[in-house]
Design a protein around this motif. Sequence first.
Motif, PDB file in Angstrom:
ATOM      1  N   CYS A   1      28.727 -18.495  13.842  1.00 47.73           N
ATOM      2  CA  CYS A   1      27.597 -18.634  12.943  1.00 47.73           C
ATOM      3  C   CYS A   1      26.538 -17.592  13.276  1.00 47.73           C
ATOM      4  O   CYS A   1      26.284 -17.323  14.461  1.00 47.73           O
ATOM      5  N   ARG A   2      25.926 -17.034  12.259  1.00 48.40           N
ATOM      6  CA  ARG A   2      24.893 -16.020  12.474  1.00 48.40           C
ATOM      7  C   ARG A   2      23.664 -16.611  13.153  1.00 48.40           C
ATOM      8  O   ARG A   2      23.035 -15.983  13.995  1.00 48.40           O
ATOM      9  N   ASP A   3      23.316 -17.852  12.791  1.00 44.32           N
ATOM     10  CA  ASP A   3      22.159 -18.537  13.383  1.00 44.32           C
ATOM     11  C   ASP A   3      22.604 -19.433  14.530  1.00 44.32           C
ATOM     12  O   ASP A   3      23.772 -19.847  14.599  1.00 44.32           O
ATOM     13  N   PRO A   4      21.699 -19.774  15.437  1.00 47.80           N
ATOM     14  CA  PRO A   4      22.064 -20.655  16.556  1.00 47.80           C
ATOM     15  C   PRO A   4      22.579 -22.003  16.063  1.00 47.80           C
ATOM     16  O   PRO A   4      22.063 -22.567  15.096  1.00 47.80           O
ATOM     17  N   VAL A   5      23.604 -22.507  16.733  1.00 45.19           N
ATOM     18  CA  VAL A   5      24.179 -23.806  16.401  1.00 45.19           C
ATOM     19  C   VAL A   5      23.462 -24.875  17.225  1.00 45.19           C
ATOM     20  O   VAL A   5      23.213 -24.674  18.416  1.00 45.19           O
ATOM     21  N   PRO A   6      23.105 -26.015  16.640  1.00 46.74           N
ATOM     22  CA  PRO A   6      22.447 -27.085  17.397  1.00 46.74           C
ATOM     23  C   PRO A   6      23.251 -27.464  18.639  1.00 46.74           C
ATOM     24  O   PRO A   6      24.458 -27.718  18.551  1.00 46.74           O
TER      25      PRO A   6
ATOM     26  N   PHE B   1      24.819 -22.951   7.819  1.00 49.03           N
ATOM     27  CA  PHE B   1      26.273 -22.834   7.856  1.00 49.03           C
ATOM     28  C   PHE B   1      26.849 -22.218   6.581  1.00 49.03           C
ATOM     29  O   PHE B   1      28.064 -22.111   6.442  1.00 49.03           O
ATOM     30  N   GLU B   2      26.000 -21.810   5.668  1.00 46.51           N
ATOM     31  CA  GLU B   2      26.512 -21.047   4.537  1.00 46.51           C
ATOM     32  C   GLU B   2      27.070 -19.703   5.007  1.00 46.51           C
ATOM     33  O   GLU B   2      27.971 -19.143   4.384  1.00 46.51           O
ATOM     34  N   ALA B   3      26.534 -19.200   6.115  1.00 47.37           N
ATOM     35  CA  ALA B   3      26.975 -17.909   6.660  1.00 47.37           C
ATOM     36  C   ALA B   3      27.742 -18.141   7.953  1.00 47.37           C
ATOM     37  O   ALA B   3      27.225 -17.963   9.060  1.00 47.37           O
ATOM     38  N   ILE B   4      28.976 -18.587   7.834  1.00 47.85           N
ATOM     39  CA  ILE B   4      29.833 -18.793   9.001  1.00 47.85           C
ATOM     40  C   ILE B   4      31.137 -18.054   8.788  1.00 47.85           C
ATOM     41  O   ILE B   4      31.502 -17.696   7.662  1.00 47.85           O
ATOM     42  N   ARG B   5      31.848 -17.874   9.886  1.00 50.76           N
ATOM     43  CA  ARG B   5      33.148 -17.200   9.831  1.00 50.76           C
ATOM     44  C   ARG B   5      34.129 -18.002  10.666  1.00 50.76           C
ATOM     45  O   ARG B   5      33.907 -18.206  11.862  1.00 50.76           O
ATOM     46  N   GLN B   6      35.170 -18.463  10.030  1.00 54.39           N
ATOM     47  CA  GLN B   6      36.212 -19.213  10.726  1.00 54.39           C
ATOM     48  C   GLN B   6      37.117 -18.211  11.441  1.00 54.39           C
ATOM     49  O   GLN B   6      37.703 -17.334  10.813  1.00 54.39           O
ATOM     50  N   THR B   7      37.230 -18.352  12.783  1.00 57.52           N
ATOM     51  CA  THR B   7      37.937 -17.336  13.565  1.00 57.52           C
ATOM     52  C   THR B   7      39.232 -17.831  14.200  1.00 57.52           C
ATOM     53  O   THR B   7      40.081 -17.019  14.561  1.00 57.52           O
TER      54      THR B   7
END
Length: 392
Positions: free
Chosen positions: A239-244, A304-310
């Motif tokens: 995720c581009r932003d910090p995850v809780p 979470f609109e800007a996430i990448r499944q890796t």
Amino acid sequence: MTDIAIIGGGVIGSAIAYFLAADPGFDGSVTVVERDSSYEFSTSARSVASIRQQFSTRENIAISRFGYDFLKNIGTHLAVDGDAADIQFRDGAYLFLIDGTQRAAYDRVLDLQLSCGAEVEQIEGPKAIGERFPWVNPEGLETAHLGLSGEGWFDGYGLTRAFRKKAVSLGVRYIDGEVIGIEREGARVTALKLADGSRLPAGQIVNAAGGRARLVAEMAGIDGLPVSPRKRCVFFCECRDPVPQGLLVIDNSGTYFRAEGNGFLTGRSPGPEENDPENWDYDVDYSQFEDYLWPTLANRVPAFEAIRQTSAWGCHYAMCLLDANAILGPHPEVENFFFANGFSGHGMQQSPAIGRGLAEILTTGLYRTIDLSVFGYDRVLTGTPLEETEVI
């Protein structure tokens, strides 16, 4: 010949073996037969591996309270030759996000949890939820339940290996092999038949075979064990932003997520109206992520609109189709055949208490630490469920 043979060396079977071997009042022999000693495809190695006190049955709450104390002190319990076990346990909290249709059921569960000593906080209303957790979109929510203690996550593969290593150090024998048959004489099972042509005579036999539990029971002439492997997929996302941090969040949609490293893990179990067939493969169903998980995640957590499944992997829940609760203890007619089956995704966190309980009933005929008799096989025969509603 062995006094007790355990079919399945995953976390449940190895926990039982450890508690048997660690009991100073038991001087018998224990043998564990495991078909995949690498644990590559074992749920014990593929589990998200967490523990919570937020259950809907009194006994499951007691099991978790025992398990949390054991896991927090695992370095002492499972140390071998001064080498302390390390399962990378981290304290955390489960956060259940609840809508209006779920409210009444969760209110009842909360009362039970508090009466059992679990520490759970109720956060009332979408405004309070949004203020407490500003990264959450509280639309559609009515309340939330937050665990305040006794919850967290850990390395499931590490726990399995720690139980096994300690059990071996105490004299338990592990056999790499597959059980293909069970010999029975009247009301007693007498020996295991292995794929390599050998046989293992045994005084008592424990079925700890995970998703294969029904097949093992059938080998002993016991039909109708309501345990079946159901595939679950786990996805790792960046995720581009910090995850809780420090939270395992269960959305009202059933989607869960928690931080892991620089990203987060996510997945879900099918709802009651969805198809959930028996499954034996480990293939990842990527459509789950694209069609369901990502949209629900983005709705609840705008970042979470800007996430990448890796990465992703498949595993199995050994689902108890009767009531999503474990089936434990002896068969009422096959007197020396014991069940430790059907944990429905809870086996990792329940393994310490289940290992202790099965060791007690195998050696004394009674549950002494926690009364687990409500999980007995009789409810299968009568079709009487002990419903567990908080299944993730």
